[in-house]
Design a protein around this motif. Structure first.
Motif: not given
Ligand SMILES: O=C([O-])C(=O)C[C@H](O)[C@@H](O)C(=O)[O-]
Ligand SMILES: [Mg+2]
Length: 448
Positions: A3-12
């Motif tokens: 459920x819900x929108x995707x989650x952020x897995x990485x930030x460069x």
């Protein structure tokens, strides 16, 4: 099913640099390199979202400090993510909150907010999840397919006077614009030539000359020559507040039928703020007045609006945020005023972001500023949006609608890492033209 929108897995966060010409402004002379910071997000749906913002270590560190507030969060909660960043952020000690009432380039990093690069990358991800272009997620959604853009003209100094700095030489390019843009251009004739070559390449019919370089009367000669060469063109000038109120009135009154608008003609003087001085200017001169200096946040805008100091707010999304810039466009449109955007040297990720913001601005925005023409060819994208017949094409694919080229990004990062300094310093190259030159917000750069 998840459920819900995707989650952020990485930030460069990747700092990058590109090449520039010896462009002149009130602040001095552009160095051979400009710097930017990129944000690259990955999400659990396998998408990549990108954003670009002001360069330098201050902004890079600010972005890196946001990583724990972004990774693990749902893309759809992007407003809450930005809110948590705002609540956590502290103003730097050197930031006096004055903004850029006088074009002190070292203060620009405080006016630009690092988190807007994160907003851009999150909107890119959300658009991909929803299968909608970014402009559909802003304001009242997409208002147009292409965005009118102006040719941003600059006086350019002779790079041979600063040989040690190794400015890029493109004299053997087969592209007439690329060949021209690294050469000296300091006379009305050469400014007209600049505009003509830009018109040939990009189809621009609107031009803005960056002033605050020569005596005001000499710059007005260039404006008259431009108007003669492009009688139907909309021609503007921006001296970044260099002229006194009296001088601005004297220079601009005779230009009422020539200029389309005048940008930041004067700055603070005699104890009065730029907002007060520009309101007085407007009482005397019948020209629309634009700014990217006296209204760079909502508090400043409140006073500028109350005093009726400006007609056109150049609400750069790197100052105001993407949601904020479009909110400004809506307010201005409702009040019978005009929206546009300011720019600094940038790569094609910012160009794409500008396309989406301007596509979502309601009403009749003024032609968009972009420094892109001075960087064209240094692409970080595989599919850089094109400027055709004076209009920047808005990508139709979901999100920003473009794909990043990581090989080029890493090359630009290598260039950044090889530089002795990462902060913008327009006085450095200026010293080669005028020894011991110092910034003076009231004196054109070459008048000493
Ligand atoms: O419209 C403006 O004021 C600008 O574009 C200010 C910038 O600092 C520009 O002059 C530059 O980047 O040199
Ligand atoms: Mg300006």
């Amino acid at each position: 099913m998840n459920k819900g929108t995707p989650t952020v897995t990485e930030m460069q966060v990747i700092p990058v640099a590109g090449y520039d010409s010896m462009l002149m402004t009130l602040s001095g002379c552009h160095a051979p390199y400009f710097t930017r910071n990129l944000v690259i997000l990955k999400d659990s749906a396998g998408h990549t979202g990108i954003g670009e913002i002001h360069g330098g270590d201050y902004t890079c560190d600010a972005l890196k400090s946001c990583i724990p507030l972004v990774v693990g969060q749902q893309v759809g909660k992007y407003r809450a993510i930005l809110d948590s960043i705002h609540k956590a952020s502290k103003r730097a000690k050197e930031d006096d909150g004055e903004g850029i009432q006088s074009l002190d380039i070292s203060k620009l990093k405080f006016v630009v907010k690092a988190e807007w690069a994160i907003e851009c990358a999150l909107l890119d991800l959300l658009g991909q999840y929803l299968d909608l272009p970014m402009c559909e997620l802003l304001g009242d959604g997409k208002q147009r397919d292409q965005v009118e853009t102006l040719g941003y003209l600059f006086y350019v100094s002779d790079k041979n006077k600063a040989k040690e700095l190794n400015y890029l030489d493109e004299s053997d390019s087969s592209d007439p614009w690329f060949k021209l843009r690294r050469q000296e251009m300091l006379t009305p004739e050469r400014i007209v030539e600049q505009a003509q070559v830009l018109h040939e390449k990009y189809g621009f019919r609107n031009f803005k000359l960056k002033g605050g370089v020569l005596k005001g009367s000499e710059e007005m000669e260039a404006i008259r020559a431009l108007k003669k060469a492009f009688p139907n063109g909309r021609i503007n000038i921006d001296p970044n507040g260099a002229w006194s109120l009296a001088e601005a009135i004297e220079l601009c009154k005779p230009m009422e039928g020539v200029l389309t608008y005048i940008e930041d003609p004067c700055g603070p003087e005699s104890g009065f703020s730029s907002r007060e001085i520009m309101a007085e200017f407007k009482n005397k001169v019948n020209l629309p007045v634009a700014t990217n200096m006296i209204a760079t946040d909502w508090r400043q805008f409140y006073h500028a609006a109350a005093l009726k100091s400006v007609d056109i707010v150049l609400a750069d999304p790197h100052f105001w945020g993407f949601g904020g810039s479009v909110r400004m466009a809506q307010i201005l449109n409702d009040w019978g005023l005009t929206w546009g955007s300011h720019s600094n040297n940038h790569f094609d990720i910012t160009l794409t972001a500008f396309a989406h913001v301007a596509a979502a601005a309601p009403g009749n925005p003024t032609a968009l500023d972009t420094h892109w023409i001075w960087q064209d060819g240094q692409n970080l994208l595989n599919d850089t949006p094109q400027i055709v017949d004076g209009y920047l094409q808005v990508p139709k694919k979901p999100g920003l609608g473009v794909t990043i080229n990581m090989d080029r990004v890493m090359e630009a990062n290598k260039l950044y890492n090889s530089l002795p300094t990462h902060d913008r310093d327009d006085a450095m190259a200026m010293q080669y033209l005028i020894p011991n030159w110092k910034f003076d917000s009231k004196k054109p750069a070459l008048v000493r």
